[in-house]
Design an enzyme around this catalytic site. Sequence first.
Site, PDB file in Angstrom:
ATOM      1  N   ASP A 198      -1.774  -1.445  10.345  1.00 29.62           N
ATOM      2  CA  ASP A 198      -1.995  -1.394   8.891  1.00 29.62           C
ATOM      3  C   ASP A 198      -2.603  -2.687   8.344  1.00 29.62           C
ATOM      4  O   ASP A 198      -2.997  -2.740   7.177  1.00 29.62           O
ATOM      5  CB  ASP A 198      -0.664  -1.163   8.152  1.00 29.62           C
ATOM      6  CG  ASP A 198      -0.223   0.291   8.181  1.00 29.62           C
ATOM      7  OD1 ASP A 198      -1.064   1.156   8.524  1.00 29.62           O
ATOM      8  OD2 ASP A 198       0.944   0.549   7.855  1.00 29.62           O
ATOM      9  N   LYS A 217       0.860  -1.204   0.000  1.00 35.41           N
ATOM     10  CA  LYS A 217       0.000   0.000   0.000  1.00 35.41           C
ATOM     11  C   LYS A 217       0.886   1.240   0.000  1.00 35.41           C
ATOM     12  O   LYS A 217       2.055   1.199   0.395  1.00 35.41           O
ATOM     13  CB  LYS A 217      -0.942   0.037   1.209  1.00 35.41           C
ATOM     14  CG  LYS A 217      -0.261   0.106   2.594  1.00 35.41           C
ATOM     15  CD  LYS A 217       0.115   1.492   3.063  1.00 35.41           C
ATOM     16  CE  LYS A 217       0.913   1.471   4.366  1.00 35.41           C
ATOM     17  NZ  LYS A 217       1.690   2.677   4.640  1.00 35.41           N
TER      18      LYS A 217
END
Length: 314
Positions: free
Chosen positions: A139, A11
């Site tokens: 995350d 990401k």
Amino acid sequence: MTACTLLAPAKINFYLEIVGDRPDGFHELVMIMQTVALADRIDLRLTPTPGITLHCDHPEVPTDASNLAHRAAALMHQEFQALGEGGVEITIHKHIPVGAGLAGGSTDGAAVIRGLDHLAGLNLPVATLENLCGRLGSDMPFCIQGGAALATGRGEVLTPMAVPQGNPLSLVLAKYRSLSVSTPWAYGTYRQQFHDRYLSPGPQWVDRHQAITASPLALALHQGDAAAIGQNLHNDLEKVVLPVHESVAQLRQAFAQCPSVLGTMMSGSGPTVFALCGSPESAATVAQEVQASLNNPDLEVWVTQTQPHGVALL
Ligand code: C5P
């Protein structure tokens, strides 16, 4: 079924704002996270003998119980007996750089949660998979569904963002191979330097969440307007990482000087810097330009694009 293979994508953060201090010792964040196509490959194989074994082709990745993939397997067995009477062999084929601000360890962990859910025939709801991930890393929940999402709380409270499909955004990622940044160091240093700016829990936090939900960046993402996205990127952690790591600041500068770059920013706690481009051809040109202008064999560069989903079974 006793084996499966997953793709575990990285990401980037189009936006990262540190809002305040949470009672649990973490920071309250407002982020816009985006999955990219650059991905690790994870093989899972159930074994008749108990135990979790982990292999990785990258020398800097730990293969013991400190690895999030290892911890993910242990959690799936603890909560759902996902390994039965046996164990699991996990093989990570590493393509995402390590210690890079790209959630490489988190996405591997999320892939193990998803893969063991599949192999054990559990079919857990997405919310349960995300909740399990949230117990291991801030995350990790995002990595389950991925795409584009607004993330608040520690990063685990996710609101998917509708973005135009079929028109991925082109990106260049770059990182110095020998440089890593510790995430606890980055957040800890930020707290030392900017604590006086932190907002108190309550309405002020809600205001920040709402402001970003309705921000020019969010609007640009909904519209797929790459130029406007590029003009509205933000990452508070640049304030602590760039002054200490001059090479990262120079890398960002080199991207900014490429005429066709629409915007550039460090991802997460760094040190990866990404550049947003208008087309795959433009991204390929920018990758060459940055490599030529910095001319450093330690610099690694990837051309990639945004992707609408997180971890996936192959
Ligand atoms: O959750 P994770 O283990 O990825 O976080 C790593 C470190 O980053 C935490 O120990 C903390 O120092 C910092 N962090 C934070 N606030 C967050 C997420 C991470 O302070 N929301």
